[in-house]
Design a protein around this motif. Sequence first.
Motif, PDB file in Angstrom:
ATOM      1  N   UNK A 115      42.963  46.390  52.567  1.00 51.86           N
ATOM      2  CA  UNK A 115      41.662  46.680  51.957  1.00 51.86           C
ATOM      3  C   UNK A 115      41.865  46.986  50.472  1.00 51.86           C
ATOM      4  N   UNK A 116      41.782  46.057  49.554  1.00 45.83           N
ATOM      5  CA  UNK A 116      41.278  44.732  49.792  1.00 45.83           C
ATOM      6  C   UNK A 116      42.085  43.701  48.996  1.00 45.83           C
ATOM      7  N   UNK A 117      41.892  42.447  49.365  1.00 43.56           N
ATOM      8  CA  UNK A 117      42.532  41.353  48.629  1.00 43.56           C
ATOM      9  C   UNK A 117      41.977  41.304  47.198  1.00 43.56           C
ATOM     10  N   UNK A 118      40.737  41.711  47.036  1.00 50.51           N
ATOM     11  CA  UNK A 118      40.126  41.677  45.701  1.00 50.51           C
ATOM     12  C   UNK A 118      40.909  42.537  44.720  1.00 50.51           C
ATOM     13  N   UNK A 119      41.401  43.682  45.200  1.00 50.28           N
ATOM     14  CA  UNK A 119      42.182  44.572  44.329  1.00 50.28           C
ATOM     15  C   UNK A 119      43.506  43.925  43.951  1.00 50.28           C
ATOM     16  N   UNK A 120      44.101  43.214  44.896  1.00 56.82           N
ATOM     17  CA  UNK A 120      45.382  42.557  44.632  1.00 56.82           C
ATOM     18  C   UNK A 120      45.189  41.397  43.667  1.00 56.82           C
ATOM     19  N   UNK A 121      44.074  40.700  43.810  1.00 56.95           N
ATOM     20  CA  UNK A 121      43.845  39.490  43.015  1.00 56.95           C
ATOM     21  C   UNK A 121      43.843  39.785  41.519  1.00 56.95           C
ATOM     22  N   UNK A 122      43.537  41.037  41.147  1.00 65.01           N
ATOM     23  CA  UNK A 122      43.526  41.391  39.721  1.00 65.01           C
ATOM     24  C   UNK A 122      44.918  41.250  39.099  1.00 65.01           C
ATOM     25  N   UNK A 123      45.923  41.179  39.958  1.00 64.78           N
ATOM     26  CA  UNK A 123      47.307  41.037  39.500  1.00 64.78           C
ATOM     27  C   UNK A 123      47.572  39.636  38.938  1.00 64.78           C
ATOM     28  N   UNK A 124      46.735  38.666  39.288  1.00 57.83           N
ATOM     29  CA  UNK A 124      47.017  37.264  38.951  1.00 57.83           C
ATOM     30  C   UNK A 124      46.082  36.732  37.869  1.00 57.83           C
ATOM     31  N   UNK A 125      46.625  35.832  37.075  1.00 61.35           N
ATOM     32  CA  UNK A 125      45.888  35.341  35.916  1.00 61.35           C
ATOM     33  C   UNK A 125      44.819  34.321  36.288  1.00 61.35           C
ATOM     34  N   UNK A 126      45.075  33.551  37.334  1.00 59.53           N
ATOM     35  CA  UNK A 126      44.132  32.478  37.655  1.00 59.53           C
ATOM     36  C   UNK A 126      43.991  32.355  39.168  1.00 59.53           C
TER      37      UNK A 126
END
Lengths: 200, 246
Positions: free
Chosen positions: B140-151
């Motif tokens: 909870x949640x993938x959205x928080x992890x996604x901030x780690x990536x540029x694209x």
Amino acid sequence: MSPPDPRKALEALASEHGLPILRFLRDRDWTLASQVSEALGIHTTTASKHLTAFYDAGFLARREHPARRPTHAYRLKSPVIRLEFDLAERVESSDAVALGAAFFEALMEALEHVGGARLTGDLVTRALGGGDWRPALGARLSAIDDPRAAFLSLIGDTRQSLANLVGHATADRLVRMAMERAAEGRADLVAAIGLPEAMP
Amino acid sequence: MIVRPGTERLVAPRTPTGIEGFDRLVQGGFPRGSVNLIAGPAGSGKTLFAIQFAHNGATLFDEPAAYLALEESRDSVDRVMAGFGMDLKGLEEAGKFFLIDLGAIRAGSSRDGVAVGLRDLEDFLRSCIASTQIRRLVVDSVSAIALHYRSPADLREEMFAFTRFLRDTGVTSLLITEAPEGGRLTRFGVEQFLADSFLHLALEDVKGELRRTLTVRKMRFTKHDTGKHPVHVTREGLVVSEERVT
């Protein structure tokens, strides 16, 4: 024995007789100052001062001459001489225990936020054998003669125990956080104990 | 859904959620060991669905569970659980439920003010699964992890490797992701393609009141219901209604 004073060794090496004396000793067994003096054509007192300085620097072994006490005989410990300077301040055992407790307390607090009492309990069991962590940590840090080595060993073992629970990346983050917290207001001790070297 | 006699053996082993009304839509639960995604806007019930999936595993099905919070704090999740009568402390002490707040790490370190990446998460899970023997996992949640990536392309590539890792563990996983209201199904538009199943929660305005709905948009190895169902929040948690929204 107090640690060797590097200045004496450097002065002896820098003098015109320093290297000739060491080279003379290179292929010989136990040698007296008078033998050095005679071979190199220098005063016996000069030879004796150099031999004492090299002994204090750790380059030479020394023993009392069996027939002519209190005269000393010297020989090289090794044909290769390396100079090392330990610039670290001496660390007392109580300092290591205080810093270790501050580190572990900060780590436990951070870990409590991450995974609650179960995770902190698991870490204490793995790193210190369980029970109350404070006395266990104090006993561990006091058991090793070198407080600095004891502290760094604690950091290394804690880091590995934590990695087994939460992985290396998370363990390193937590250890770094705890070190930063423990270091606050202890700049001299942190430098003396070598905390920056232990930072993951 | 009705499973005809004699065809039960064709259904892959299931991991029931225990959420009233949901499991019958998907032949008894998620496929065991699968990676599942639940998306929805704020307030649609994602977190509660995930908490119930993990909690029911620990209490009803003897499957220890881990709940990885990356945005919510432990206290926050604990409060939600307590509100529905779930005893986090007791379950943690019994080694059946593990609530992990990885967000606390980046919040507490001067050098880690960035989101946790999927590789860090994989590294964490390898140790966590080995030391806890969990059978269910919530992220909870993938959205928080996604901030780690540029694209989105970087995210998709890393998520592909991560979901493959999750399947290899044999643990049944539920990943949460945000969905913008009235827009795309998932925030980054890639998450749903990498999971084995995709549940979509929505908030719909019906005569001035918000109504929660759930749709099973995809579930591999499963003959699933494809209708949109009302979802109610009761004292016991979420209940998925049998009726369909027309």
